[in-house]
Design a protein around this motif. Structure first.
Motif, PDB file in Angstrom:
ATOM      1  N   LEU A 162      92.335  53.729  40.168  1.00 23.83           N
ATOM      2  CA  LEU A 162      90.982  54.692  39.759  1.00 23.83           C
ATOM      3  C   LEU A 162      90.216  54.943  40.886  1.00 23.83           C
ATOM      4  CD1 LEU A 162      89.961  52.977  36.512  1.00 23.83           C
ATOM      5  CD2 LEU A 162      90.320  55.406  36.920  1.00 23.83           C
ATOM      6  N   THR A 163      90.288  54.013  42.075  1.00 23.32           N
ATOM      7  CA  THR A 163      89.192  54.226  43.104  1.00 23.32           C
ATOM      8  C   THR A 163      90.247  54.515  44.171  1.00 23.32           C
ATOM      9  OG1 THR A 163      89.350  51.855  43.742  1.00 23.32           O
ATOM     10  CG2 THR A 163      87.757  52.724  42.038  1.00 23.32           C
ATOM     11  N   GLY A 164      91.385  54.067  44.395  1.00 23.46           N
ATOM     12  CA  GLY A 164      92.159  54.271  45.703  1.00 23.46           C
ATOM     13  C   GLY A 164      91.872  53.087  46.648  1.00 23.46           C
ATOM     14  N   GLU A 165      91.064  51.923  46.251  1.00 32.21           N
ATOM     15  CA  GLU A 165      90.787  51.075  47.042  1.00 32.21           C
ATOM     16  C   GLU A 165      91.930  49.789  46.929  1.00 32.21           C
ATOM     17  OE1 GLU A 165      87.442  47.456  47.969  1.00 32.21           O
ATOM     18  OE2 GLU A 165      87.408  49.074  46.333  1.00 32.21           O
ATOM     19  N   SER A 166      92.631  49.662  47.866  1.00 30.66           N
ATOM     20  CA  SER A 166      93.819  48.694  48.089  1.00 30.66           C
ATOM     21  C   SER A 166      93.728  47.286  47.621  1.00 30.66           C
ATOM     22  CB  SER A 166      94.638  48.992  49.480  1.00 30.66           C
ATOM     23  OG  SER A 166      93.619  48.534  50.537  1.00 30.66           O
ATOM     24  N   VAL A 167      92.416  46.759  47.961  1.00 29.77           N
ATOM     25  CA  VAL A 167      92.244  45.256  47.814  1.00 29.77           C
ATOM     26  C   VAL A 167      91.659  45.012  46.272  1.00 29.77           C
ATOM     27  CG1 VAL A 167      90.907  43.226  48.588  1.00 29.77           C
ATOM     28  CG2 VAL A 167      91.901  45.159  50.262  1.00 29.77           C
ATOM     29  N   PRO A 168      92.119  44.195  45.491  1.00 29.47           N
ATOM     30  CA  PRO A 168      91.476  43.902  44.442  1.00 29.47           C
ATOM     31  C   PRO A 168      89.871  43.585  44.612  1.00 29.47           C
ATOM     32  CG  PRO A 168      93.526  42.835  44.417  1.00 29.47           C
ATOM     33  CD  PRO A 168      93.135  43.313  45.697  1.00 29.47           C
ATOM     34  N   VAL A 169      89.262  44.100  43.468  1.00 28.28           N
ATOM     35  CA  VAL A 169      87.856  43.910  43.241  1.00 28.28           C
ATOM     36  C   VAL A 169      87.510  42.600  42.815  1.00 28.28           C
ATOM     37  CG1 VAL A 169      85.667  44.792  42.765  1.00 28.28           C
ATOM     38  CG2 VAL A 169      87.415  46.433  43.323  1.00 28.28           C
ATOM     39  N   GLU A 170      86.426  41.676  43.583  1.00 30.11           N
ATOM     40  CA  GLU A 170      86.252  40.538  42.835  1.00 30.11           C
ATOM     41  C   GLU A 170      85.010  40.655  41.828  1.00 30.11           C
ATOM     42  OE1 GLU A 170      84.073  36.724  45.030  1.00 30.11           O
ATOM     43  OE2 GLU A 170      86.054  37.427  45.738  1.00 30.11           O
ATOM     44  N   LYS A 171      85.123  40.452  40.733  1.00 30.39           N
ATOM     45  CA  LYS A 171      84.096  40.679  39.572  1.00 30.39           C
ATOM     46  C   LYS A 171      83.028  39.774  39.554  1.00 30.39           C
ATOM     47  CE  LYS A 171      85.726  44.683  38.669  1.00 30.39           C
ATOM     48  NZ  LYS A 171      85.002  46.070  38.744  1.00 30.39           N
ATOM     49  N   SER A 172      81.948  40.137  38.977  1.00 29.38           N
ATOM     50  CA  SER A 172      80.891  39.105  38.459  1.00 29.38           C
ATOM     51  C   SER A 172      80.104  39.610  37.261  1.00 29.38           C
ATOM     52  CB  SER A 172      79.711  38.982  39.789  1.00 29.38           C
ATOM     53  OG  SER A 172      79.134  40.334  39.543  1.00 29.38           O
ATOM     54  N   LYS A 173      79.309  38.909  36.731  1.00 30.36           N
ATOM     55  CA  LYS A 173      78.672  39.250  35.655  1.00 30.36           C
ATOM     56  C   LYS A 173      77.137  39.836  35.780  1.00 30.36           C
ATOM     57  CE  LYS A 173      77.375  34.686  33.997  1.00 30.36           C
ATOM     58  NZ  LYS A 173      77.198  33.772  33.110  1.00 30.36           N
ATOM     59  N   ASP A 174      76.796  39.679  37.053  1.00 29.60           N
ATOM     60  CA  ASP A 174      75.438  39.846  37.304  1.00 29.60           C
ATOM     61  C   ASP A 174      75.026  41.250  37.159  1.00 29.60           C
ATOM     62  OD1 ASP A 174      75.217  37.063  38.044  1.00 29.60           O
ATOM     63  OD2 ASP A 174      75.707  37.602  40.171  1.00 29.60           O
ATOM     64  N   ILE A 175      73.785  41.510  36.968  1.00 25.53           N
ATOM     65  CA  ILE A 175      72.991  42.852  36.486  1.00 25.53           C
ATOM     66  C   ILE A 175      73.019  43.516  38.057  1.00 25.53           C
ATOM     67  CG2 ILE A 175      70.879  42.197  36.949  1.00 25.53           C
ATOM     68  CD1 ILE A 175      70.225  43.978  34.512  1.00 25.53           C
ATOM     69  N   ILE A 176      73.245  45.113  37.858  1.00 24.23           N
ATOM     70  CA  ILE A 176      73.234  45.786  39.180  1.00 24.23           C
ATOM     71  C   ILE A 176      71.935  46.991  38.941  1.00 24.23           C
ATOM     72  CG2 ILE A 176      74.396  47.467  40.453  1.00 24.23           C
ATOM     73  CD1 ILE A 176      77.021  46.267  39.675  1.00 24.23           C
ATOM     74  N   LEU A 177      71.219  47.002  39.751  1.00 25.93           N
ATOM     75  CA  LEU A 177      70.032  47.526  39.588  1.00 25.93           C
ATOM     76  C   LEU A 177      70.075  48.885  40.572  1.00 25.93           C
ATOM     77  CD1 LEU A 177      67.230  44.722  39.970  1.00 25.93           C
ATOM     78  CD2 LEU A 177      68.028  45.697  37.926  1.00 25.93           C
TER      79      LEU A 177
END
Length: 856
Positions: A162-177
């Motif tokens: 989807l994004t073209g970013e080669s490294v897996p994204v580390e996920k969190s549950k924190d809100i983004i403002l």
């Protein structure tokens, strides 16, 4: 959704993390649509046929066939109809692959997923998911819909598709403002068709089907218009021009004949003959065959062309917009540097002396690379270090078994494993350098454990150097098991720097593009620093100011981008809609744009570009179906070869077109002049049609497969607006058309004076056709002498000219053909005269080229 608290979202969606949705809720919500992507109805066979014949030139040929039938010239009508059918059939064969972009998108969804419903864990079909469902995410599973993450345990998701970013994204549950944020930075969301590579989690379905991010891409594919190629535009203009010219000539000649007091029926036939003369009946078939042959040649160059006109479009490309991951880079994280014993070296310099570093990284590792890469790409890159020492993970684990571990988590940013290692109990810890150093007391230098204080500055300096190259840095430590916690009192072993490296051949390919006047632009979902480092490494850009981030792009209008597009060579952290904006901005400046890519995120821009080029190995089905061309070797350098092939094909098509038009112009001028001089008609309709479809078409086809020009990549790309008649083409056309007409009229006049009208028409017919066959040799180059180009390099052209001459001799000398073609046998002295005058066109053109060359 990413800005909302979990509790607020659960309340809005009327769902519960522990209970899930009830069966009644699911039933009600399924009325709003299933979790599938809309399918676009494929074109019918009749629509596909219409697409093939919907060209001005074809319409003109249809009118010519209709007129021929009215005049009872059935043979002429049949030949024209055969040409139209041949053109359509060849086109259909090459373009048989219907648009399957949305079908390919659907295949990316997993058939089953784990959800919590009615207090129970259930495995259901992905299509049955609804908004509010509670989805369980496990390592190795695809994400079935767009999810707001409610629980996360070391979860990493590969979003490269989807994004073209080669490294897996580390996920969190924190809100983004933040209000404006790139897709790859939304850490608390998981998107449909991405892939969980590590850890686990729980997500709340916030969007399904066409409302997901991948669904938006599907909508963009539906709404993207297909562009006409430069050749299609040129031929459409040419067809209109010829159509208008034929009508004007018909009316003009009919009017002149009536004023001269000629028979009305006779003048109608002459006028129609002129109209037939101006239209190159064989041209559509010649161009289609030349393009089809070009497609076959490009298959051997590792490029599969799905649409015939795309071959020629490559020749006018002056901007290549390339995705980074998998196109310019290898789409494989690779360790390129290591730091050990106080020295920074390239990974190729690893030896047995560095065995502890390699063993530690391979043992403190949950991935596997022996039967295909399985696991986190970063850990796979660490396992690949074993190849330098002929080590593999399974043998290493058997030799040094794991006793205990502390798994990686996003707070500690470390992973620790405990092993029996050479008779000792050793603990390896790998992780982020700054956190590792906080727990490290010693360093291993030349086999001795020394206090780390004097070495910290050197370690950090080398780590900073690697970071400046956009490398990801990981550190490794060890300790012998004692009574203190595993991750304390550690001894520093070394560190590594890794990146998704450029393909080896890309640097040379970019250089060739620069020499050919082609700008290379990198468009990627990766971070700005990484994108700039790669782009600088391969020669795409030299200054950080040539890089624009997706955040900046999001705040620009299309008009703003159009004005500033030429300042930038790299676009980082972009989203799918940004790529389409970039392509449109470049097109607004008159560029012919090629877009290369492999991910789902590339599909809309592949379709929006003048020519989309997908990767055949790493490319998604979506990108392949949205593109015009597929590279079977995923090699960026193949693009340059394809451009060279495209340039040669256009050059050859131009040769064929100018050759045919100059020949037809000769026929028009000859007939027009004869009528103005109140002579009898020098050519019959059957003569004109025969020359256009048989005698002319074979050399035109031979010119279409003329050997490649070795210097063509040193020329600047032609402009989209450039006419076929540019660069001396118009002079070539008018001069040679007039010369052929002059030869035809001279021998027609000679025949009238020495014999009769049929004899004179036969001589005119012969000199017209044979002079055109000699003229085909001129058309191999508009600048270079035929002797410099090489007379025998295009043997097909020589054979076609020889065959044409034999056919013309047969038409005249074989009695059974005389009646059909209205010809009579000629005397030997007249044959000599015909061949002598016909050959003069070759000598005159050689003289003109010589004069032009000396004037430069």
């Amino acid at each position: 959704m990413f800005k909302k608290e979990i509790a607020t979202l659960l309340e809005e969606l009327d769902t519960n993390l522990k209970v899930g949705l009830t069966s009644k809720q699911v039933q009600e919500r399924q009325r709003h649509g299933r979790n599938v992507l809309d399918e676009r109805k494929p074109k019918s066979i009749f629509a596909k046929i219409f697409d093939q014949i919907n060209e001005p030139m074809i319409y003109i040929l249809m009118v010519a066939a209709f007129i021929s039938m009215i005049m009872h010239e059935l043979s002429d009508a049949i030949i024209i109809i055969i040409v139209i059918l041949l053109n359509a059939v060849i086109g259909l064969i090459q373009e048989d692959k219907a648009q399957k972009s949305l079908d390919a998108l659907r295949k990316l969804s997993t058939p089953k997923t784990l959800v919590k419903r009615d207090h129970q864990l259930q495995e259901i079909n992905v299509e049955d998911l609804v908004v509010g469902d509670i989805v369980i995410i496990e390592s190795g599973r695809y994400i079935p819909a767009d999810l707001r993450l409610a629980e996360v345990v070391n979860l990493k998701i590969d979003e490269s598709i989807l994004t073209g970013e080669s490294v897996p994204v580390e996920k969190s549950k924190d809100i983004i403002l933040e209000n404006t944020i790139a897709l790859g930075d939304i850490k608390n969301m998981a998107f449909m068709s991405s892939y969980a590579t590590y850890g686990r989690g729980v997500g709340i379905v916030t969007a399904t089907g066409m409302h997901t991010e991948i669904g938006k891409i599907a909508s963009m594919l539906n709404n993207t218009e297909e562009l006409q190629t430069p050749l299609q535009k040129r031929l459409a203009e040419l067809g209109k021009l010829l159509g208008i010219a034929s009508v004007i000539i018909c009316i003009l000649m009919f009017g002149i004949g009536v004023l001269q007091g000629r028979d009305i029926i006779e003048m109608l036939l002459v006028s129609i003959s002129l109209a037939v003369a101006i239209i190159p009946e064989g041209l559509p078939a010649v161009i289609t065959v030349v393009l089809a042959l070009g497609v076959q040649r490009m298959i051997h160059q590792n490029a599969i062309v799905k649409k015939l006109p795309a071959v020629e479009t490559l020749g006018s490309v002056n901007v290549i917009c390339s995705d980074k991951t998998g196109t310019i880079t290898q789409n494989k994280m690779t360790v390129t540097y290591f730091y050990y014993d106080g020295q920074l070296k390239k990974s190729e310099e690893l030896t047995e002396a560095h065995r502890l570093l390699v063993d530690g990284f391979m043992l403190c590792n949950d991935a596997n690379n022996e039967n295909g890469p399985i696991g986190d790409p970063t850990e796979i890159a660490l396992l690949d270090l074993g190849k330098y020492l002929s080590l593999n993970k399974s043998e290493l684990v058997m030799q040094f078994p794991r006793i205990d571990e502390i798994p990686f988590d996003s707070d500690r940013k470390m992973m620790t494993t405990f092993h029996h290692y050479h008779g000792k109990e050793i603990i390896f810890t790998k992780g982020a350098l700054d956190l590792i150093l906080n727990k490290t007391t010693h360093i291993l230098i030349k086999g001795d454990r020394l206090p780390i204080n004097h070495y910290i500055q050197d370690i950090q300096k080398n780590a900073a150097l690697l970071s400046s190259k956009a490398l990801r840095v990981l550190a490794l430590t060890y300790k012998e098991k004692d009574h203190t916690p595993y991750e304390s009192n550690l001894t520093f072993i070394g560190l590594v720097g890794m990146i998704d490296p450029p393909r080896e051949e890309v640097v040379e390919a970019v250089k060739r593009c620069n020499l050919a006047g082609i700008r290379t632009i990198m468009i990627t979902g990766d971070h700005q620093d990484t994108a700039f480092a790669i782009a600088k490494d391969v020669g795409i850009c030299t200054d950080i100011h040539q890089v624009m981030s997706g955040y900046t792009l999001s705040n620009l209008t299309q008009d703003d981008l159009n004005k500033n597009i030429e300042r930038y060579r790299v676009f980082a952290r972009v989203q799918p809609e940004h790529k389409v904006m970039i392509v449109k901005a470049l097109q607004s400046k008159g560029y012919t744009v090629s877009m290369t890519g492999d991910g789902v995120n590339d599909a809309p821009s592949l379709k929006a570009a003048n020519i989309g080029v997908a990767m055949g190995i790493t490319g998604s089905d979506v990108s392949k179906e949205a593109s015009s061309m597929i590279l079977t070797d995923d090699n960026f350098a193949t693009i340059v070869k394809a451009v060279e092939e495209g340039r040669n094909i256009y050059s050859n098509i131009k040769k064929s077109i100018l050759y045919l038009l100059s020949c037809n112009l000769g026929e028009v001028i000859a007939l027009f002049t004869a009528v103005l001089l109140n002579w009898a008609t020098p050519l019959k309709p059957i003569h004109i049609l025969w020359v256009n479809l048989v005698t002319d078409s074979l050399p035109a086809l031979a010119l279409g497969v003329d050997p490649s020009d070795q210097e063509i990549m040193s020329e600047q790309p032609r402009k989209q607006s450039e006419s076929i008649f540019a660069q001396g083409g118009l002079f070539y056309l008018i001069f040679n058309g007039s010369f052929i007409a002059l030869l035809t009229l001279i021998l027609f006049w000679y025949g009238l004076k020495t014999q009769n009208i049929i004899y004179a028409q036969t001589m005119a017919f012969m000199v017209l056709s044979i002079s055109q066959l000699f003229h085909s040799l001129n058309s191999r180059s508009f600048k270079e002498s035929i002797f410099k180009v090489g007379i025998f390099k295009n043997k097909f052209l020589l054979y076609s000219a020889l065959m044409g001459i034999l056919l013309q001799i047969s038409i005249v000398q074989i009695p059974t053909l005389n009646n059909f073609f209205s010809t009579v046998p000629l005397l030997i002295k007249d044959w000599l005269l015909i061949f002598g005058l016909s050959a003069s066109i070759l000598l005159v053109n050689e003289l003109i080229k010589c004069i032009k060359s000396n004037l430069k």
